[in-house]
Scaffold this motif. Sequence first.
Motif, PDB file in Angstrom:
ATOM      1  N   ASP A   1     -96.241  23.271 -80.466  1.00 24.38           N
ATOM      2  CA  ASP A   1     -97.339  22.814 -81.321  1.00 24.38           C
ATOM      3  C   ASP A   1     -97.263  23.408 -82.720  1.00 24.38           C
ATOM      4  OD1 ASP A   1     -98.314  21.298 -79.287  1.00 24.38           O
ATOM      5  OD2 ASP A   1     -99.910  22.694 -78.706  1.00 24.38           O
ATOM      6  N   ALA A   2     -96.648  24.573 -82.844  1.00 25.04           N
ATOM      7  CA  ALA A   2     -96.544  25.222 -84.156  1.00 25.04           C
ATOM      8  C   ALA A   2     -95.696  24.409 -85.125  1.00 25.04           C
ATOM      9  CB  ALA A   2     -95.948  26.619 -84.004  1.00 25.04           C
ATOM     10  N   LEU A   3     -94.865  23.507 -84.590  1.00 31.13           N
ATOM     11  CA  LEU A   3     -94.002  22.681 -85.440  1.00 31.13           C
ATOM     12  C   LEU A   3     -94.609  21.318 -85.736  1.00 31.13           C
ATOM     13  CD1 LEU A   3     -90.494  23.438 -83.854  1.00 31.13           C
ATOM     14  CD2 LEU A   3     -91.588  24.539 -85.811  1.00 31.13           C
ATOM     15  N   SER A   4     -95.844  21.096 -85.314  1.00 31.17           N
ATOM     16  CA  SER A   4     -96.460  19.781 -85.504  1.00 31.17           C
ATOM     17  C   SER A   4     -96.633  19.441 -86.983  1.00 31.17           C
ATOM     18  CB  SER A   4     -97.815  19.724 -84.803  1.00 31.17           C
ATOM     19  OG  SER A   4     -98.702  20.703 -85.333  1.00 31.17           O
ATOM     20  N   GLY A   5     -96.838  20.453 -87.820  1.00 28.45           N
ATOM     21  CA  GLY A   5     -97.026  20.211 -89.248  1.00 28.45           C
ATOM     22  C   GLY A   5     -95.759  19.822 -89.985  1.00 28.45           C
ATOM     23  N   PHE A   6     -94.610  19.925 -89.317  1.00 28.63           N
ATOM     24  CA  PHE A   6     -93.351  19.601 -89.980  1.00 28.63           C
ATOM     25  C   PHE A   6     -93.269  18.124 -90.366  1.00 28.63           C
ATOM     26  CE2 PHE A   6     -89.942  23.008 -89.528  1.00 28.63           C
ATOM     27  CZ  PHE A   6     -90.878  24.042 -89.515  1.00 28.63           C
ATOM     28  N   ALA A   7     -93.918  17.250 -89.606  1.00 30.61           N
ATOM     29  CA  ALA A   7     -93.866  15.824 -89.922  1.00 30.61           C
ATOM     30  C   ALA A   7     -94.463  15.556 -91.302  1.00 30.61           C
ATOM     31  CB  ALA A   7     -94.608  15.023 -88.859  1.00 30.61           C
ATOM     32  N   THR A   8     -95.691  16.010 -91.525  1.00 29.39           N
ATOM     33  CA  THR A   8     -96.337  15.817 -92.822  1.00 29.39           C
ATOM     34  C   THR A   8     -95.588  16.549 -93.921  1.00 29.39           C
ATOM     35  OG1 THR A   8     -98.493  15.586 -91.746  1.00 29.39           O
ATOM     36  CG2 THR A   8     -98.483  16.114 -94.094  1.00 29.39           C
ATOM     37  N   ALA A   9     -95.125  17.766 -93.619  1.00 32.01           N
ATOM     38  CA  ALA A   9     -94.407  18.543 -94.625  1.00 32.01           C
ATOM     39  C   ALA A   9     -93.149  17.824 -95.091  1.00 32.01           C
ATOM     40  CB  ALA A   9     -94.051  19.917 -94.060  1.00 32.01           C
ATOM     41  N   PHE A  10     -92.405  17.232 -94.157  1.00 34.17           N
ATOM     42  CA  PHE A  10     -91.161  16.564 -94.544  1.00 34.17           C
ATOM     43  C   PHE A  10     -91.411  15.207 -95.195  1.00 34.17           C
ATOM     44  CE2 PHE A  10     -89.081  19.949 -92.442  1.00 34.17           C
ATOM     45  CZ  PHE A  10     -87.766  19.947 -92.894  1.00 34.17           C
ATOM     46  N   VAL A  11     -92.500  14.531 -94.850  1.00 33.36           N
ATOM     47  CA  VAL A  11     -92.869  13.332 -95.600  1.00 33.36           C
ATOM     48  C   VAL A  11     -93.141  13.704 -97.055  1.00 33.36           C
ATOM     49  CG1 VAL A  11     -94.648  11.576 -95.917  1.00 33.36           C
ATOM     50  CG2 VAL A  11     -93.759  12.032 -93.641  1.00 33.36           C
ATOM     51  N   THR A  12     -93.872  14.813 -97.256  1.00 32.52           N
ATOM     52  CA  THR A  12     -94.181  15.274 -98.605  1.00 32.52           C
ATOM     53  C   THR A  12     -92.911  15.663 -99.357  1.00 32.52           C
ATOM     54  OG1 THR A  12     -96.333  16.096 -97.865  1.00 32.52           O
ATOM     55  CG2 THR A  12     -95.504  16.952 -99.940  1.00 32.52           C
ATOM     56  N   LEU A  13     -92.016  16.372 -98.685  1.00 34.72           N
ATOM     57  CA  LEU A  13     -90.763  16.764 -99.328  1.00 34.72           C
ATOM     58  C   LEU A  13     -89.912  15.535 -99.653  1.00 34.72           C
ATOM     59  CD1 LEU A  13     -89.811  19.906 -97.202  1.00 34.72           C
ATOM     60  CD2 LEU A  13     -90.620  19.865 -99.578  1.00 34.72           C
ATOM     61  N   GLY A  14     -89.914  14.556 -98.755  1.00 38.97           N
ATOM     62  CA  GLY A  14     -89.182  13.328 -99.029  1.00 38.97           C
ATOM     63  C   GLY A  14     -89.755  12.582-100.222  1.00 38.97           C
ATOM     64  N   THR A  15     -91.083  12.567-100.318  1.00 32.25           N
ATOM     65  CA  THR A  15     -91.738  11.946-101.471  1.00 32.25           C
ATOM     66  C   THR A  15     -91.309  12.631-102.762  1.00 32.25           C
ATOM     67  OG1 THR A  15     -93.661  11.381-100.105  1.00 32.25           O
ATOM     68  CG2 THR A  15     -93.971  11.373-102.490  1.00 32.25           C
ATOM     69  N   ALA A  16     -91.301  13.958-102.740  1.00 34.87           N
ATOM     70  CA  ALA A  16     -90.914  14.717-103.922  1.00 34.87           C
ATOM     71  C   ALA A  16     -89.447  14.474-104.285  1.00 34.87           C
ATOM     72  CB  ALA A  16     -91.149  16.209-103.682  1.00 34.87           C
ATOM     73  N   ALA A  17     -88.591  14.395-103.270  1.00 38.04           N
ATOM     74  CA  ALA A  17     -87.159  14.278-103.519  1.00 38.04           C
ATOM     75  C   ALA A  17     -86.783  12.972-104.207  1.00 38.04           C
ATOM     76  CB  ALA A  17     -86.395  14.414-102.203  1.00 38.04           C
ATOM     77  N   VAL A  18     -87.499  11.888-103.884  1.00 38.62           N
ATOM     78  CA  VAL A  18     -87.107  10.591-104.443  1.00 38.62           C
ATOM     79  C   VAL A  18     -87.977  10.151-105.617  1.00 38.62           C
ATOM     80  CG1 VAL A  18     -86.207   9.834-102.208  1.00 38.62           C
ATOM     81  CG2 VAL A  18     -88.551   9.259-102.852  1.00 38.62           C
ATOM     82  N   ALA A  19     -88.983  10.939-105.992  1.00 43.76           N
ATOM     83  CA  ALA A  19     -89.897  10.528-107.062  1.00 43.76           C
ATOM     84  C   ALA A  19     -89.159  10.267-108.372  1.00 43.76           C
ATOM     85  CB  ALA A  19     -90.989  11.582-107.257  1.00 43.76           C
ATOM     86  N   VAL A  20     -88.360  11.220-108.806  1.00 47.61           N
ATOM     87  CA  VAL A  20     -87.637  11.058-110.076  1.00 47.61           C
ATOM     88  C   VAL A  20     -86.536  10.006-109.963  1.00 47.61           C
ATOM     89  CG1 VAL A  20     -86.183  12.223-111.781  1.00 47.61           C
ATOM     90  CG2 VAL A  20     -88.226  13.369-110.887  1.00 47.61           C
ATOM     91  N   PRO A  21     -85.697  10.007-108.908  1.00 50.33           N
ATOM     92  CA  PRO A  21     -84.693   8.937-108.789  1.00 50.33           C
ATOM     93  C   PRO A  21     -85.295   7.536-108.786  1.00 50.33           C
ATOM     94  CG  PRO A  21     -84.141  10.726-107.307  1.00 50.33           C
ATOM     95  CD  PRO A  21     -85.490  11.044-107.867  1.00 50.33           C
TER      96      PRO A  21
END
Length: 417
Positions: free
Chosen positions: A60-80
């Motif tokens: 359960d401690a890893l449940s937040g990884f889904a939202t965290a990686f969606v956010t990181l993915g959003t950040a990664a492709v924003a400028v491209p």
Amino acid sequence: MPESSASGPEAATGVDATTLARVQRRTVAVLSAGQVLGGVAFGATISLGAVLAADVSGDDALSGFATAFVTLGTAAVAVPLATLARRRGRRIGLAIGMVIALLGVGVVVLGAAVRVFPLLIAGFALIGAGQAANLQSRFAAADLATDASRGRDLSVVVWATTIGAVLGPNLVGPGEAIGQALGMPPMTGAYVFTVVAQVLAIVLYLVLLRPDPLKLAQRVAGERASGAGAAIARDDRPRTALFAMIAIAGAHGVMVAVMAMTPVHLVHHGASLEVVGLTISLHIAGMYALSPVFGMLADRVGRVATVLVGQVLLVAAMLTASFGQDSNTAVTIALVLLGLGWSASTVAGSTLLTESSSEERRTVRQGRSDLAMSLVGGLGAIAAGGVLGAIGYGGLALVALVIVVAVAAAAPLARQR
């Protein structure tokens, strides 16, 4: 009056004001429909993310990884994506973002089927591209807007997110039934709706977003540079643009940090899941439902003034959350104020960023703003857990209040002409 002194489009060589107004109305309608579809896709996706992450990882401690990686993915492709939009136009940029997200949905379902956690998380990171496209839609709404309607047009597209954000999570139940009929892995059935919504959004952008608003805006800007065009392009004001980026990122960081910890706080104080759900629903309504009001306010009284209205609402939210932390009603009121403050700051800040940037720098700055917004939100969510554990919910609200004050103190930057 608004901070910008330039007027709306006048007669232009090959592109007159009437044509621009007609294209702008069509553009806002198409982008709004795309936001509804994107909101359905994202809402259905994110509502299952934490559950899938916990189930596949077994922790359960890893449940937040889904939202965290969606956010990181959003950040990664924003400028491209912003760079691609500048070179190929908004329709290509938005469609490519949705295509990447569509690929991400497939990877998530595959990760759930083979129960490989890294593969699942990689899929969520790719889904972040869809959220990046949703964010950039609001800027596309401002490409051809006039000074008198830029805030309103941008806010209408933001408002359209309300429909998808409310509808998406409610598709989980029906989606699970469909998923079982199709033989999909458990808890992935709602992704059928995600796939359908994203495919429709891709077709919508590619077919109906014509003429491309950014390409047309670039054409008008070129005509203006030669002395013949309409006043869509304008002088660059980097300090004003910097303030706009600070206001957007600051409001988003405060919103995410406090919102993410509110369900935990309420549950620990004995609130039922129904109360938690109602509180978050009212918060989301505050974020999107009144965005046209703040858009019109930005057009009438000014962009910076509306950003500062947002900061006042955020101050009220933080103080209510801090001093009323033991009352479920007070916390709910605080979350509504938090959503309203975010809405005012984001709508007015995005409008200000667009019109304080020259045509050459606009899309790159918009991408950087979305990058900063996503990173600050992700870091805020991560840090909020530690702050909540150390000094409680009331203390978290007071820490967030420091960010609000810092944003308000940066307002003199926007005085640059």
